[in-house]
Write an enzyme that holds these catalytic residues in place. Structure first.
Site, PDB file in Angstrom:
ATOM      1  N   GLU A 214       0.873  -1.335  -0.035  1.00 16.61           N
ATOM      2  CA  GLU A 214      -0.024   0.180  -0.080  1.00 16.61           C
ATOM      3  C   GLU A 214       0.849   1.209   0.018  1.00 16.61           C
ATOM      4  O   GLU A 214       0.439   2.114  -0.623  1.00 16.61           O
ATOM      5  CB  GLU A 214      -0.795  -0.013   1.318  1.00 16.61           C
ATOM      6  CG  GLU A 214      -1.822   1.193   1.483  1.00 16.61           C
ATOM      7  CD  GLU A 214      -2.865   1.209   0.363  1.00 16.61           C
ATOM      8  OE1 GLU A 214      -3.881   0.480   0.331  1.00 16.61           O
ATOM      9  OE2 GLU A 214      -2.788   2.051  -0.605  1.00 16.61           O
TER      10      GLU A 214
ATOM     11  N   GLY B   9       6.152  11.192   3.590  1.00 18.48           N
ATOM     12  CA  GLY B   9       6.670  11.678   4.703  1.00 18.48           C
ATOM     13  C   GLY B   9       6.821  10.351   5.666  1.00 18.48           C
ATOM     14  O   GLY B   9       5.916   9.384   5.463  1.00 18.48           O
TER      15      GLY B   9
ATOM     16  N   LYS C 277       4.833   4.500 -10.316  1.00 19.41           N
ATOM     17  CA  LYS C 277       3.557   4.456  -9.465  1.00 19.41           C
ATOM     18  C   LYS C 277       2.160   4.223 -10.182  1.00 19.41           C
ATOM     19  O   LYS C 277       1.266   3.439  -9.982  1.00 19.41           O
ATOM     20  CB  LYS C 277       3.456   5.616  -8.606  1.00 19.41           C
ATOM     21  CG  LYS C 277       4.308   6.011  -7.505  1.00 19.41           C
ATOM     22  CD  LYS C 277       4.294   7.350  -6.918  1.00 19.41           C
ATOM     23  CE  LYS C 277       5.388   7.236  -5.864  1.00 19.41           C
ATOM     24  NZ  LYS C 277       5.724   8.578  -5.209  1.00 19.41           N
TER      25      LYS C 277
END
Lengths: 428, 428
Positions: A129, A302, A205
């Site tokens: 994920e 992040g 991606k």
């Protein structure tokens, strides 16, 4: 209950977040899975390095194989990055019956089908994920939330670095070079920013999202890519004047049983939900035949957002472990891969030309569009502010990628065109 | 492989969509679950009624019990609506070991814990993705995508009817009554619109989201509700002038181990991602300690979007069926329920007062705010355009719900205030 033991490969930004969440939310996690989760061993590059979290030194090793070969460990979390060596680690871990959670988009985009096949052979889970869009649970959404639907289009702002750069350029009128430098100073861009700014990261991606959305084995080479390094503040000013924001969009679209995936700087109409996704945020817009328009928005990178996705995958692995059903829910992409021809891929285009400022030029140029069957939505000719050229700004109606290519090739040979200044896809 | 047989309760809007998807995407679905899925029996109100899809008459029955008692049927899809009688059907189906997929927010908000307990007792699945926000897979996201995180805030535009009305009022300056009438003509609002416009429908959905987000057993009575029927076009014009859009927001927020859930018309700052969710679209904004800001956007209702969620749940049930793990993944809300006191719930407020147009009035009013410790962000006094009153427009800083209540109670007793025209929560 017997604790589940986890091995961690990598203790950088995301690895640190994983330790924080597993320790900080231990009670919540064990309530959900029915037993404690313990991070048993951690492979790091340098044991002596200063870290922002406390970790028992006894858990650290500089040898990833020590983690992978530990018979006590049930699940390996891979957040070290890298492709070839890392693939070896993961294949060996699977060989030993360990389940995998990875945040590694490069690995999944380049060797996804190989590691997924190995996982299936060994009845192991492999979840990823965190590999796309950080904290946004978009992979789950495509696999489970939209299992019932036929996805026709996925448009993603899936690279935070380039979105930060384009947002700053748009909001402050700054140049690409200035903002890139600022992004590097803030740690949003690498010292070698190529992979981000040239669209390669986004392409990886999009290959993953395309595979899941179209249930077909998309490879990186199936994705056409162009980056943002040639986008100028002038281009962005033109976009804004016409009612658009410039975004690096990955667009995967399907017609019938064919699909195409393109990553390119795109002018997105301001009313479109993607147009207001700013800064380092990511968003994925999904259109399904039944569900219609949807969009999923959040932090694309992040420490903590990415770790959220990693640990959610860990929870899923451990639940499966308790039920004895690891590796049994994987869906192998079953649709044959058919890439659309450029003749069948249609979109609108923005074209900015610098031309000789003399009579008949506009006629010759519009004649070329007509010749290749590209009809025009708007044409503006105006003097250029800094040199004796004229500028021609054209927005086309839907035109095939092939036709536009021919138009632009023809333009190269036209002596009245001094320069094809910019060409962008237009959406919304 | 042996087909999985499904019984359908209800063949209205959503039920029709379910039949369309199960039949239209049969090949895709059976690839994913490993066997065909057959809709075996359908309970309808009137067999003779004209329908937009063709259904074998032999599959139809006017007696729901016939569907529930059919030993061939493994899964019941409940899309008939209703509460008490429907609960009886579902409990009996669970008693017989049948798995449930339901779109019924009323049932889940009012009796969720009872039917979930029954499902757990009988080791059956009960999934209800379609009960909140139609095609947006928000329930999965809260249960699985954010299993690792601690959700601190959920803000939802979860009622399409009211969002349509407020959007139209905002875009066209039309009155509430005019737009409600239009919504009724378009089929977006019921002839008795109370449940939508008074916020009850949104409250039910927020009770479901709160239960999942806070992992605590939220009941409908825990949600404070006020609707949009008193919102005027004047209020919306004021909101816009100050940089806000008016939205009916459900806000579930947690501080420490306490939470509060409120549904109310709210002024949302234009830059907030929820402010640009328009028309019948829904969106749920979720903030988690680790993941930060996220938002999920899509169609909140309608035949095909809602059916997408129903059939995705069906796929999940059938996958579990194949693995023999139905009912084993349910999480019973484990956090004790502690509702915050009004003293501990803080938000900003917009207050519009009609007052006597004479000296000293503003001083008396600001004095009341000071007395109850509510500090003010902005105060504007201006003459009212149509009567001799003056208008005072106040936006407060963060103030406790309890203090604001006391301020407003005190205002009722102040003779210089002719009317407390409007009070709204302010967000963003």
């Amino acid at each position: 209950m017997k604790p589940v033991k986890v091995g961690l490969l990598g203790l950088g930004t995301v690895g640190t977040g994983v330790v924080r969440i597993v320790e900080g939310n231990q009670e919540d996690l064990s309530r959900q899975v029915g037993s404690p989760i313990i991070i048993e061993k951690i492979a790091v590059k340098n044991i002596e390095k200063y870290r922002s979290i406390e970790v028992e030194t006894a858990k650290l090793t500089e040898d990833p194989w020590e983690v992978i070969r530990d018979p006590e460990i049930d699940v390996i979390i891979e957040v070290m990055g890298g492709v070839d060596q890392t693939k070896e680690y993961i294949l060996e871990a699977l060989e030993r019956g360990k389940h995998i959670v990875t945040a590694n988009k490069d690995l999944m985009a380049l060797h996804g089908s190989e590691v997924l096949a190995k996982a299936q052979e060994k009845q192991c889970d492999i979840f990823y994920e965190a590999s796309v869009a950080g904290g946004i649970p978009i992979i789950r959404t495509l696999i489970e939330g939209f299992s019932s639907d036929r996805i026709t289009r996925i448009m993603g702002i899936v690279n935070g670095t380039t979105n930060f750069i384009l947002t700053k350029m748009s909001q402050e009128g700054a140049s690409y070079e200035e903002v890139l430098k600022e992004a590097q100073e803030l740690g949003y861009a690498e010292s070698d920013p190529t992979s981000d700014v040239e669209g390669l990261d986004a392409a990886r991606k999009m290959a993953i999202l395309g595979t899941l959305g179209f249930r077909s084995n998309v490879e990186l080479k199936d994705v056409s890519v162009s980056g943002i390094s040639k986008v100028t503040s002038e281009d962005i000013a033109f976009a804004k004047k016409l009612g658009y924001e410039m975004k690096l969009l990955g667009i995967a679209e399907r017609q019938g049983d064919e699909f195409t995936i393109n990553v390119q700087p795109t002018m997105v109409r301001k009313q479109h939900p993607l147009a207001s996704v700013n800064g380092v945020f990511n968003a994925v817009y999904v259109h399904g035949e039944a569900v219609g328009e949807t969009m999923f928005y959040g932090a694309g990178a992040g420490e903590m957002p990415t770790a959220t996705s990693v640990v959610a995958d860990l929870v899923a692995v451990v639940k499966n472990l308790k039920l004895g059903v690891n590796g049994l829910k994987a869906i192998v992409p079953y649709n044959p891969k058919k890439i659309s021809n450029d003749e069948d891929v249609y979109f609108k285009n923005f074209v900015l030309l610098h031309v000789d400022d003399k009579a008949g030029v506009l006629a010759r140029i519009t004649q070329v569009f007509a010749e290749f069957d590209v009809s025009l939505a708007s044409v503006v000719q105006q003097p250029n502010e800094v040199n004796p050229d004229a500028e021609i700004i054209i927005v086309t109606h839907l035109a095939s990628k092939a036709s536009m290519k021919k138009v632009l090739e023809h333009f190269e040979t036209l002596d009245v065109i001094r320069r094809i200044k910019s060409v962008y896809r237009v959406e919304g």
